[in-house]
Scaffold this motif. Structure first.
Motif, PDB file in Angstrom:
ATOM      1  N   ASP A 201      17.867 -19.193 -18.824  1.00 54.72           N
ATOM      2  CA  ASP A 201      17.023 -18.016 -18.788  1.00 54.72           C
ATOM      3  C   ASP A 201      16.257 -17.829 -20.217  1.00 54.72           C
ATOM      4  N   GLY A 202      17.494 -17.700 -20.977  1.00 55.37           N
ATOM      5  CA  GLY A 202      17.207 -17.155 -22.530  1.00 55.37           C
ATOM      6  C   GLY A 202      16.679 -18.150 -23.482  1.00 55.37           C
ATOM      7  N   SER A 203      16.438 -19.261 -23.112  1.00 57.72           N
ATOM      8  CA  SER A 203      15.949 -20.478 -23.913  1.00 57.72           C
ATOM      9  C   SER A 203      14.775 -20.899 -23.763  1.00 57.72           C
ATOM     10  N   SER A 204      13.767 -21.047 -24.605  1.00 59.96           N
ATOM     11  CA  SER A 204      12.454 -21.189 -24.308  1.00 59.96           C
ATOM     12  C   SER A 204      12.263 -22.815 -24.770  1.00 59.96           C
ATOM     13  N   LYS A 205      13.293 -23.596 -25.156  1.00 62.68           N
ATOM     14  CA  LYS A 205      13.125 -24.863 -25.833  1.00 62.68           C
ATOM     15  C   LYS A 205      13.733 -25.720 -24.621  1.00 62.68           C
ATOM     16  N   PRO A 206      12.986 -26.712 -23.977  1.00 66.19           N
ATOM     17  CA  PRO A 206      13.492 -27.548 -22.855  1.00 66.19           C
ATOM     18  C   PRO A 206      14.635 -28.627 -23.324  1.00 66.19           C
ATOM     19  N   LEU A 207      15.492 -29.021 -22.558  1.00 65.04           N
ATOM     20  CA  LEU A 207      16.120 -30.160 -22.886  1.00 65.04           C
ATOM     21  C   LEU A 207      15.400 -31.464 -21.821  1.00 65.04           C
ATOM     22  N   TYR A 208      15.596 -32.601 -22.445  1.00 71.90           N
ATOM     23  CA  TYR A 208      15.040 -33.494 -21.646  1.00 71.90           C
ATOM     24  C   TYR A 208      16.208 -34.483 -21.021  1.00 71.90           C
ATOM     25  N   ILE A 209      16.038 -34.527 -19.872  1.00 67.58           N
ATOM     26  CA  ILE A 209      17.150 -35.099 -19.019  1.00 67.58           C
ATOM     27  C   ILE A 209      16.824 -36.559 -18.528  1.00 67.58           C
ATOM     28  N   SER A 210      17.471 -37.434 -18.632  1.00 70.52           N
ATOM     29  CA  SER A 210      17.061 -38.820 -18.103  1.00 70.52           C
ATOM     30  C   SER A 210      18.540 -39.547 -17.359  1.00 70.52           C
ATOM     31  N   VAL A 211      18.109 -40.481 -16.428  1.00 73.61           N
ATOM     32  CA  VAL A 211      19.572 -40.996 -15.869  1.00 73.61           C
ATOM     33  C   VAL A 211      20.211 -41.893 -16.791  1.00 73.61           C
ATOM     34  N   GLY A 212      21.649 -41.769 -16.769  1.00 71.03           N
ATOM     35  CA  GLY A 212      22.252 -42.673 -17.602  1.00 71.03           C
ATOM     36  C   GLY A 212      22.610 -43.715 -16.566  1.00 71.03           C
ATOM     37  N   HIS A 213      23.640 -43.620 -15.539  1.00 71.66           N
ATOM     38  CA  HIS A 213      24.083 -44.576 -14.899  1.00 71.66           C
ATOM     39  C   HIS A 213      24.812 -43.744 -13.482  1.00 71.66           C
ATOM     40  N   LYS A 214      24.658 -44.520 -12.367  1.00 67.94           N
ATOM     41  CA  LYS A 214      25.415 -43.815 -10.964  1.00 67.94           C
ATOM     42  C   LYS A 214      24.962 -42.559 -10.841  1.00 67.94           C
ATOM     43  N   MET A 215      23.768 -42.116 -10.849  1.00 68.87           N
ATOM     44  CA  MET A 215      23.304 -40.812 -10.636  1.00 68.87           C
ATOM     45  C   MET A 215      21.787 -40.853 -10.508  1.00 68.87           C
ATOM     46  N   SER A 216      21.191 -39.989  -9.653  1.00 66.30           N
ATOM     47  CA  SER A 216      19.516 -39.858  -9.393  1.00 66.30           C
ATOM     48  C   SER A 216      19.367 -38.691 -10.425  1.00 66.30           C
ATOM     49  N   LEU A 217      17.970 -38.903 -10.935  1.00 67.98           N
ATOM     50  CA  LEU A 217      17.349 -37.862 -11.674  1.00 67.98           C
ATOM     51  C   LEU A 217      17.588 -36.478 -11.150  1.00 67.98           C
ATOM     52  N   GLU A 218      17.332 -36.250  -9.933  1.00 66.43           N
ATOM     53  CA  GLU A 218      17.511 -34.935  -9.471  1.00 66.43           C
ATOM     54  C   GLU A 218      19.142 -34.456  -9.569  1.00 66.43           C
ATOM     55  N   THR A 219      19.884 -35.194  -9.302  1.00 68.58           N
ATOM     56  CA  THR A 219      21.194 -34.810  -9.469  1.00 68.58           C
ATOM     57  C   THR A 219      21.632 -34.527 -10.764  1.00 68.58           C
ATOM     58  N   ALA A 220      20.939 -35.434 -11.834  1.00 64.34           N
ATOM     59  CA  ALA A 220      21.380 -35.131 -13.282  1.00 64.34           C
ATOM     60  C   ALA A 220      20.946 -33.870 -13.567  1.00 64.34           C
ATOM     61  N   VAL A 221      19.611 -33.380 -13.225  1.00 63.86           N
ATOM     62  CA  VAL A 221      19.078 -32.209 -13.772  1.00 63.86           C
ATOM     63  C   VAL A 221      19.991 -31.210 -12.963  1.00 63.86           C
ATOM     64  N   ARG A 222      20.167 -31.148 -11.941  1.00 65.34           N
ATOM     65  CA  ARG A 222      20.970 -30.007 -11.480  1.00 65.34           C
ATOM     66  C   ARG A 222      22.480 -29.845 -11.859  1.00 65.34           C
ATOM     67  N   LEU A 223      22.970 -30.815 -12.191  1.00 68.22           N
ATOM     68  CA  LEU A 223      24.371 -30.933 -12.893  1.00 68.22           C
ATOM     69  C   LEU A 223      24.320 -30.135 -14.197  1.00 68.22           C
ATOM     70  N   THR A 224      23.209 -30.797 -15.149  1.00 68.46           N
ATOM     71  CA  THR A 224      23.173 -30.396 -16.497  1.00 68.46           C
ATOM     72  C   THR A 224      22.938 -28.872 -16.476  1.00 68.46           C
ATOM     73  N   ARG A 225      22.084 -28.147 -15.447  1.00 69.66           N
ATOM     74  CA  ARG A 225      21.861 -26.822 -15.205  1.00 69.66           C
ATOM     75  C   ARG A 225      22.948 -26.190 -15.287  1.00 69.66           C
ATOM     76  N   SER A 226      23.975 -26.564 -14.252  1.00 76.69           N
ATOM     77  CA  SER A 226      25.051 -26.093 -13.766  1.00 76.69           C
ATOM     78  C   SER A 226      26.225 -26.058 -14.704  1.00 76.69           C
ATOM     79  N   CYS A 227      25.942 -26.663 -15.750  1.00 79.75           N
ATOM     80  CA  CYS A 227      26.811 -26.651 -17.103  1.00 79.75           C
ATOM     81  C   CYS A 227      26.450 -25.854 -18.160  1.00 79.75           C
ATOM     82  N   CYS A 228      25.439 -25.281 -18.125  1.00 76.01           N
ATOM     83  CA  CYS A 228      24.899 -24.585 -19.098  1.00 76.01           C
ATOM     84  C   CYS A 228      25.282 -23.019 -19.181  1.00 76.01           C
ATOM     85  N   ARG A 229      26.009 -22.848 -20.102  1.00 72.37           N
ATOM     86  CA  ARG A 229      26.329 -21.387 -20.638  1.00 72.37           C
ATOM     87  C   ARG A 229      25.290 -20.769 -21.758  1.00 72.37           C
ATOM     88  N   PHE A 230      24.698 -21.915 -22.601  1.00 67.86           N
ATOM     89  CA  PHE A 230      23.645 -21.713 -23.424  1.00 67.86           C
ATOM     90  C   PHE A 230      22.652 -22.749 -23.175  1.00 67.86           C
TER      91      PHE A 230
END
Length: 305
Positions: A201-230
């Protein structure tokens, strides 16, 4: 004393790299393969890894490769492996993985041999996955080498397939109102190469998420978001902090700039590498920061190209 720079690779090496990329790319899986990925709360996911390579200032040969493993969803550090490495491959745009991935894959191999119960179930990588000139960035390369689900987490947009940080892109960023909002990164070819994510919520700069391996893009985005304290997900942020701190402690570099977030103390760490954690303060155990926690904690790092 700074080491001499590595020269550009000969043409035969570049041709070999291109062939190897093409062969490994054929093994990339861009769909969810694990049961925990299909659960809305990621039930069954217990350990998330993060990797980073930090470079010695003024030295193109020595670097620190770092692997950390965090508990999920608590995001407490369970394991750290930070080691000085001597780079043998030059930096070349589009071929970063040949310079860095072997050292990171070795760290995963050591962990599996020495403490298999702490092995990560997924890796978050400071770099790109399929968002890459040939669709095979460092997150894909490391995923195939380790056979682990991998997510590419980049802090800057790699401008490929017509993607540009133009006025339209800036307008789309401004429409990301809250943490978790995202928009697709659609190339000129029509392929969706990733998503721009407002990770906090406090960050205006986005991250650019892309699939690496053995994961869909939707799941990759959800997982990244869930791991963010900052802004930057905690596994990548901890790997970055620890690799830089390891360089300072090992080589006697200057102390960090005021305000740098300190790394958590790991509950376990490998043996055999020089040095070890320097008694850093433990970060708050809360899954997300409170109102007074800065969302833009510093997390510089190498950018996949």
């Amino acid at each position: 004393m700074a080491q001499e720079a590595i020269g550009p690779p000969p043409e035969e090496t570049l041709s070999l790299w291109k062939r190897e990329q093409a062969l490994l790319k054929a093994r990339v899986v861009d769909q969810d393969t694990e049961a925990w990925q299909r659960d809305p709360a990621f039930a069954g996911l217990q350990r998330v890894g993060g990797v980073d390579v930090s470079f010695v200032k003024g030295d193109s040969v020595r670097a620190c490769a770092s692997l950390v493993v965090l508990s999920y969803p608590e995001l407490e550090v369970l394991y750290e492996d930070s080691r000085l490495v001597h780079l043998t491959a030059p930096y070349l745009s589009g071929f970063l993985a040949f310079r860095e991935a072997p050292f990171l894959a070795d760290a995963v191999r050591r962990l599996r041999e020495e403490a298999p119960s702490l092995a990560p179930q997924v890796l978050l990588v400071d770099g790109n996955g399929v968002l890459h000139p040939r669709g095979f960035g460092v997150a894909c390369h490391l995923g195939v080498l380790t056979d682990l689900p991998c997510v590419g987490v980049a802090k800057k947009l790699l401008q490929v397939d017509g993607l540009e940080k133009d006025a339209l892109h800036q307008d789309q960023i401004r429409l990301l109102r809250a943490g978790g909002d995202s928009f697709p990164l659609t190339g000129r070819s029509g392929a969706v190469l990733g998503r721009a994510l407002r990770s906090h919520d406090g960050s205006s700069k986005p991250l650019y998420i892309s699939v690496g391996h053995k994961m869909s893009l939707e799941t990759a985005v959800r997982l990244t978001r869930s791991c963010c304290r900052f802004r930057v997900p905690e596994p990548v942020r901890q790997a970055d902090i620890r690799s830089r701190d390891f360089i300072r402690r090992t080589l006697g570099a200057p102390p960090p700039a005021p305000g740098r977030e300190r790394a958590q103390r790991p509950k376990a760490r490998p043996t055999g590498g020089p040095g070890g954690p320097s008694g850093e303060d433990r970060a708050p155990a809360a899954h997300s920061p409170g109102p007074s926690t800065p969302a833009e904690a510093p997390a510089p790092g190498a950018q996949e190209q």
